[in-house]
Design a protein around this motif. Structure first.
Motif, PDB file in Angstrom:
ATOM      1  N   VAL A   1      45.063 -24.885  38.201  1.00  0.00           N
ATOM      2  CA  VAL A   1      44.527 -26.079  37.686  1.00  0.00           C
ATOM      3  C   VAL A   1      45.653 -26.989  38.087  1.00  0.00           C
ATOM      4  O   VAL A   1      46.694 -26.982  37.866  1.00  0.00           O
ATOM      5  CB  VAL A   1      44.407 -25.858  36.040  1.00  0.00           C
ATOM      6  N   GLY A   2      44.631 -28.514  38.279  1.00  0.00           N
ATOM      7  CA  GLY A   2      45.760 -29.204  38.490  1.00  0.00           C
ATOM      8  C   GLY A   2      45.570 -29.897  40.058  1.00  0.00           C
ATOM      9  O   GLY A   2      46.084 -30.778  40.721  1.00  0.00           O
TER      10      GLY A   2
ATOM     11  N   HIS B   1      32.802 -26.981  42.813  1.00  0.00           N
ATOM     12  CA  HIS B   1      33.230 -26.222  41.779  1.00  0.00           C
ATOM     13  C   HIS B   1      33.965 -24.666  42.014  1.00  0.00           C
ATOM     14  O   HIS B   1      34.061 -23.960  41.881  1.00  0.00           O
ATOM     15  CB  HIS B   1      31.954 -26.094  40.735  1.00  0.00           C
TER      16      HIS B   1
ATOM     17  N   CYS C   1      37.831 -23.829  42.946  1.00  0.00           N
ATOM     18  CA  CYS C   1      38.930 -23.561  41.820  1.00  0.00           C
ATOM     19  C   CYS C   1      38.890 -21.869  40.733  1.00  0.00           C
ATOM     20  O   CYS C   1      37.522 -21.936  41.113  1.00  0.00           O
ATOM     21  CB  CYS C   1      38.278 -24.390  40.538  1.00  0.00           C
TER      22      CYS C   1
ATOM     23  N   THR D   1      39.035 -21.379  38.096  1.00  0.00           N
ATOM     24  CA  THR D   1      37.999 -22.243  36.705  1.00  0.00           C
ATOM     25  C   THR D   1      36.711 -21.920  36.644  1.00  0.00           C
ATOM     26  O   THR D   1      36.135 -22.547  36.184  1.00  0.00           O
ATOM     27  CB  THR D   1      38.541 -23.159  36.225  1.00  0.00           C
TER      28      THR D   1
ATOM     29  N   TYR E   1      35.434 -24.670  37.656  1.00  0.00           N
ATOM     30  CA  TYR E   1      35.511 -26.319  37.397  1.00  0.00           C
ATOM     31  C   TYR E   1      35.968 -27.806  38.156  1.00  0.00           C
ATOM     32  O   TYR E   1      37.340 -27.705  38.049  1.00  0.00           O
ATOM     33  CB  TYR E   1      35.594 -26.312  35.625  1.00  0.00           C
ATOM     34  N   CYS E   2      35.217 -28.163  39.097  1.00  0.00           N
ATOM     35  CA  CYS E   2      36.241 -29.424  39.850  1.00  0.00           C
ATOM     36  C   CYS E   2      35.206 -30.627  39.370  1.00  0.00           C
ATOM     37  O   CYS E   2      34.427 -30.816  39.249  1.00  0.00           O
ATOM     38  CB  CYS E   2      35.762 -29.179  41.291  1.00  0.00           C
TER      39      CYS E   2
ATOM     40  N   CYS F   1      40.493 -29.689  40.424  1.00  0.00           N
ATOM     41  CA  CYS F   1      40.532 -28.167  39.615  1.00  0.00           C
ATOM     42  C   CYS F   1      41.529 -28.142  37.857  1.00  0.00           C
ATOM     43  O   CYS F   1      42.296 -29.019  37.721  1.00  0.00           O
ATOM     44  CB  CYS F   1      41.263 -27.159  40.249  1.00  0.00           C
ATOM     45  N   SER F   2      39.746 -28.587  36.674  1.00  0.00           N
ATOM     46  CA  SER F   2      40.345 -28.485  35.528  1.00  0.00           C
ATOM     47  C   SER F   2      39.678 -26.951  34.801  1.00  0.00           C
ATOM     48  O   SER F   2      38.766 -26.694  35.517  1.00  0.00           O
ATOM     49  CB  SER F   2      40.064 -29.555  34.915  1.00  0.00           C
ATOM     50  N   PHE F   3      39.717 -27.544  33.637  1.00  0.00           N
ATOM     51  CA  PHE F   3      39.063 -26.471  32.582  1.00  0.00           C
ATOM     52  C   PHE F   3      37.926 -27.300  32.070  1.00  0.00           C
ATOM     53  O   PHE F   3      37.440 -28.808  32.008  1.00  0.00           O
ATOM     54  CB  PHE F   3      39.918 -26.633  31.217  1.00  0.00           C
ATOM     55  N   GLN F   4      36.989 -26.436  31.843  1.00  0.00           N
ATOM     56  CA  GLN F   4      35.423 -27.329  31.170  1.00  0.00           C
ATOM     57  C   GLN F   4      35.533 -27.734  30.408  1.00  0.00           C
ATOM     58  O   GLN F   4      36.389 -27.032  29.262  1.00  0.00           O
ATOM     59  CB  GLN F   4      34.557 -26.737  31.389  1.00  0.00           C
TER      60      GLN F   4
END
Length: 81
Positions: A54-55, A61, A64, A66, A68-69, A74-77
């Motif tokens: 993440v980050g 997507h 990542c 997670t 989720y791009c 890259c982050s949390f959805q």
């Protein structure tokens, strides 16, 4: 009669080959944007090792951890209500 059938089949085979070649060689229309993306097949272990935390920066997507791009990071959805 038999020669007529052979000539007809040969003609149909040649016409089908010519049509197939023309379809394969047809140019893409300029109005439609076509994105041809070449995906590299990787093993599950390689994909797991190369996933980003993440980050970190990403392009899609699948890069990542997670899956989720968002805005190339890259982050949390986050679900909107």
């Amino acid at each position: 009669m038999r020669n007529g059938i052979h000539i007809l089949l040969a003609t149909l085979l040649i016409m089908a080959s010519v049509c197939d070649l023309q379809v394969q060689a047809a140019s893409l229309s300029h109005g439609v944007e076509v994105h041809l993306v070449r995906r590299v097949r990787r093993s599950m272990l390689w994909r797991w090792i190369t996933q980003r935390p993440v980050g970190s920066s990403c392009r899609d997507h699948s890069e990542c951890g997670t899956n989720y791009c968002r805005e190339s990071i890259c982050s949390f959805q986050v679900f909107s209500s």
